[in-house]
Write an enzyme that holds these catalytic residues in place. Sequence first.
Site, mmCIF file in Angstrom:
data_model
loop_
_atom_site.group_PDB
_atom_site.id
_atom_site.type_symbol
_atom_site.label_atom_id
_atom_site.label_comp_id
_atom_site.label_asym_id
_atom_site.label_seq_id
_atom_site.Cartn_x
_atom_site.Cartn_y
_atom_site.Cartn_z
ATOM 1 N N ASP A 8 43.437 15.242 4.453
ATOM 2 C CA ASP A 8 43.895 14.150 3.595
ATOM 3 C C ASP A 8 45.291 14.552 3.101
ATOM 4 O O ASP A 8 45.892 15.522 3.608
ATOM 5 C CB ASP A 8 42.887 13.864 2.463
ATOM 6 C CG ASP A 8 42.870 14.939 1.383
ATOM 7 O OD1 ASP A 8 43.524 15.998 1.557
ATOM 8 O OD2 ASP A 8 42.216 14.720 0.346
ATOM 9 N N HIS A 9 45.792 13.837 2.106
ATOM 10 C CA HIS A 9 47.130 14.149 1.589
ATOM 11 C C HIS A 9 47.187 15.548 0.954
ATOM 12 O O HIS A 9 48.185 16.237 1.068
ATOM 13 C CB HIS A 9 47.545 13.081 0.566
ATOM 14 C CG HIS A 9 46.512 12.842 -0.487
ATOM 15 N ND1 HIS A 9 45.312 12.219 -0.212
ATOM 16 C CD2 HIS A 9 46.483 13.154 -1.810
ATOM 17 C CE1 HIS A 9 44.601 12.147 -1.326
ATOM 18 N NE2 HIS A 9 45.288 12.711 -2.300
ATOM 19 N N CYS A 78 41.557 19.615 2.882
ATOM 20 C CA CYS A 78 41.870 18.712 1.763
ATOM 21 C C CYS A 78 42.392 19.583 0.616
ATOM 22 O O CYS A 78 42.758 20.746 0.853
ATOM 23 C CB CYS A 78 40.670 17.840 1.370
ATOM 24 S SG CYS A 78 39.283 18.686 0.607
ATOM 25 N N GLY A 79 42.439 19.065 -0.573
ATOM 26 C CA GLY A 79 43.019 19.854 -1.662
ATOM 27 C C GLY A 79 42.277 21.161 -1.880
ATOM 28 O O GLY A 79 42.883 22.236 -1.970
ATOM 29 N N THR A 80 40.966 21.068 -1.985
ATOM 30 C CA THR A 80 40.140 22.279 -2.193
ATOM 31 C C THR A 80 39.373 22.675 -0.943
ATOM 32 O O THR A 80 38.798 23.772 -0.904
ATOM 33 C CB THR A 80 39.083 22.003 -3.281
ATOM 34 O OG1 THR A 80 38.292 20.876 -2.850
ATOM 35 C CG2 THR A 80 39.722 21.707 -4.632
ATOM 36 N N GLY A 81 39.278 21.790 0.008
ATOM 37 C CA GLY A 81 38.429 22.006 1.191
ATOM 38 C C GLY A 81 36.987 21.562 0.938
ATOM 39 O O GLY A 81 36.181 21.500 1.867
ATOM 40 N N ILE A 82 36.680 21.237 -0.301
ATOM 41 C CA ILE A 82 35.278 20.932 -0.643
ATOM 42 C C ILE A 82 34.884 19.536 -0.135
ATOM 43 O O ILE A 82 33.923 19.387 0.618
ATOM 44 C CB ILE A 82 35.046 21.040 -2.166
ATOM 45 C CG1 ILE A 82 35.280 22.479 -2.643
ATOM 46 C CG2 ILE A 82 33.605 20.617 -2.498
ATOM 47 C CD1 ILE A 82 35.251 22.650 -4.169
ATOM 48 N N GLY A 83 35.636 18.522 -0.568
ATOM 49 C CA GLY A 83 35.253 17.154 -0.218
ATOM 50 C C GLY A 83 35.214 16.928 1.280
ATOM 51 O O GLY A 83 34.263 16.336 1.816
ATOM 52 N N HIS A 111 27.275 34.350 12.168
ATOM 53 C CA HIS A 111 25.926 33.959 11.746
ATOM 54 C C HIS A 111 25.641 32.458 11.811
ATOM 55 O O HIS A 111 24.506 32.068 12.066
ATOM 56 C CB HIS A 111 25.667 34.448 10.317
ATOM 57 C CG HIS A 111 25.492 35.927 10.231
ATOM 58 N ND1 HIS A 111 25.046 36.555 9.095
ATOM 59 C CD2 HIS A 111 25.703 36.923 11.141
ATOM 60 C CE1 HIS A 111 24.993 37.871 9.302
ATOM 61 N NE2 HIS A 111 25.405 38.111 10.537
ATOM 62 N N ARG A 145 18.567 36.290 16.120
ATOM 63 C CA ARG A 145 17.841 35.631 15.023
ATOM 64 C C ARG A 145 18.664 34.512 14.388
ATOM 65 O O ARG A 145 18.114 33.572 13.818
ATOM 66 C CB ARG A 145 17.412 36.643 13.961
ATOM 67 C CG ARG A 145 18.561 37.282 13.176
ATOM 68 C CD ARG A 145 18.048 38.353 12.246
ATOM 69 N NE ARG A 145 19.089 38.838 11.344
ATOM 70 C CZ ARG A 145 20.032 39.700 11.702
ATOM 71 N NH1 ARG A 145 20.095 40.142 12.952
ATOM 72 N NH2 ARG A 145 20.934 40.115 10.816
ATOM 73 N N HIS A 146 19.980 34.603 14.531
ATOM 74 C CA HIS A 146 20.844 33.558 13.958
ATOM 75 C C HIS A 146 20.755 32.250 14.733
ATOM 76 O O HIS A 146 20.985 31.189 14.174
ATOM 77 C CB HIS A 146 22.286 34.055 13.877
ATOM 78 C CG HIS A 146 22.397 35.298 13.047
ATOM 79 N ND1 HIS A 146 22.131 35.311 11.704
ATOM 80 C CD2 HIS A 146 22.681 36.579 13.392
ATOM 81 C CE1 HIS A 146 22.264 36.542 11.246
ATOM 82 N NE2 HIS A 146 22.594 37.330 12.252
HETATM 83 C C1 RB5 Z 1 42.492 14.508 -3.506
HETATM 84 O O1 RB5 Z 1 43.193 14.376 -4.687
HETATM 85 C C2 RB5 Z 1 41.448 15.619 -3.641
HETATM 86 O O2 RB5 Z 1 40.379 15.154 -4.386
HETATM 87 C C3 RB5 Z 1 40.984 16.069 -2.271
HETATM 88 O O3 RB5 Z 1 42.066 16.527 -1.534
HETATM 89 C C4 RB5 Z 1 39.964 17.188 -2.221
HETATM 90 O O4 RB5 Z 1 40.358 18.281 -2.984
HETATM 91 C C5 RB5 Z 1 38.577 16.794 -2.434
HETATM 92 O O5 RB5 Z 1 37.640 17.600 -2.419
#
Ligand code: RB5
Length: 156
Positions: A8-9, A78-83, A111, A145-146
């Site tokens: 994303d951005h 993405c910003g954190t990689g989480i979303g 693994h 096993r993995h």
């Molecule tokens: C976008 O502002 C931000 O929410 C996205 O890049 C990401 O960090 C979501 O997990």
Amino acid sequence: MKIVLASDHGGFELKNEIKKILEELEKTGVPVNEAGEKIDKIEDIGAYSEDSVDYPEYGRKCAEAVVSGQFDRGIVVCGTGIGISIAANKVHGARCALCTSVHMAEMTRRHNDANLLALGGRTTEAPLAVEIVKTWLATAFEGGRHQRRVDLLDQM
Ligand code: RB5
């Protein structure tokens, strides 16, 4: 090895850094792992600017491109990689690992046989991200096993 990239951005800048390194590796033709695999295709499926977009769309598209067999590996940022990792993991057959260290990149290949890697453009500096990517490409799945555990994941 065919690699697909998406962001994303918030991950746009780091994705470009990674793409640059991957293109260099493709051009020089150096094997990226002990199996002797070389990068023979890199595709960036967007976003193509820092204009605000929705990460679920990009995570899904990247995971689908891998799970369909069109690409061997996917990298999502993405910003954190989480979303974007949450989005990718909604696609059946995707095993997307958010890595913030080289050790995590090694272990998720050994693994989890992670077929997608997620990175945070606002949380991981480019030099570390590049090392994470190189390790993730270089490390083989251990199987044994993995494999049973990966099969259990893929049945979900
Ligand atoms: C976008 O502002 C931000 O929410 C996205 O890049 C990401 O960090 C979501 O997990």
